[in-house]
Design a protein around this motif. Structure first.
Motif, short mmCIF file in Angstrom:
data_model
loop_
_atom_site.label_atom_id
_atom_site.label_comp_id
_atom_site.label_asym_id
_atom_site.label_seq_id
_atom_site.Cartn_x
_atom_site.Cartn_y
_atom_site.Cartn_z
N UNK A 198 0.84 -1.20 0.00
CA UNK A 198 0.00 0.00 0.00
C UNK A 198 0.87 1.25 0.00
N UNK A 199 1.86 1.28 0.88
CA UNK A 199 2.68 2.47 1.07
C UNK A 199 3.86 2.57 0.10
N UNK A 200 4.22 1.47 -0.52
CA UNK A 200 5.38 1.45 -1.40
C UNK A 200 6.69 1.33 -0.66
N UNK A 201 6.63 0.99 0.64
CA UNK A 201 7.85 0.90 1.45
C UNK A 201 8.37 -0.52 1.61
N UNK A 202 7.72 -1.49 1.01
CA UNK A 202 8.17 -2.87 1.17
C UNK A 202 7.75 -3.42 2.53
#
Length: 145
Positions: free
Chosen positions: A44-48
């Motif tokens: 969702x956040x693109x942070x892994x």
């Protein structure tokens, strides 16, 4: 398809307990605290793969929420807390209060600092900005009758 509502505003903090206490003092109601982690959240956040401790706070009318987040992983990479009020991007949350002076007195005991001064706009509002925990910028508005 119509927009239903704004669900919440998120603020990333270092000390989740201090932030919860401050926003409780302001008048928000604590809904709960949880840890959100794993690859699904990172998609969702693109942070892994991430691990975030969150607390949800609700306004007394039940219509708005504030999500306080403390990132355990990955590490925080930027700090916008001390940006001036004319900085680009999301900057502050404004709360309507019954009595701005009483609210300021209570929040100052929790470390809040007035940014400028309390100003009256016509016969409609008294307004100010404060810096709360960790320098978070918060607006206060007292509607005048």
């Amino acid at each position: 398809m119509a927009l239903k509502r704004m669900d919440n505003v998120g603020i990333v903090v270092e000390d989740l307990g201090e932030a919860i206490d401050f926003f409780r003092e302001l008048g928000l109601e604590f809904e709960g605290r949880a840890t959100v982690e794993g690859e699904w959240a990172g998609r969702i956040t693109g942070l892994g793969d991430q691990c975030v401790e969150i607390a949800m706070m609700r306004t007394p009318d039940g219509h708005s929420r504030l999500e306080l987040s403390r990132f355990l992983a990955p590490s925080v990479v930027a700090d916008h807390r001390n940006a001036p009020v004319n900085a680009l991007g999301y900057l502050r949350v404004m709360f309507a209060v019954d009595d701005i002076d009483e609210t300021l007195d209570r929040l100052r005991r929790r470390g809040a600092q007035l940014v400028g001064e309390v100003v009256q706009y016509k016969d409609a509002y008294r307004l100010c900005y404060i810096r709360g925990p960790e320098g978070i910028l918060i607006g206060l508005a007292e509607e005048l009758s």
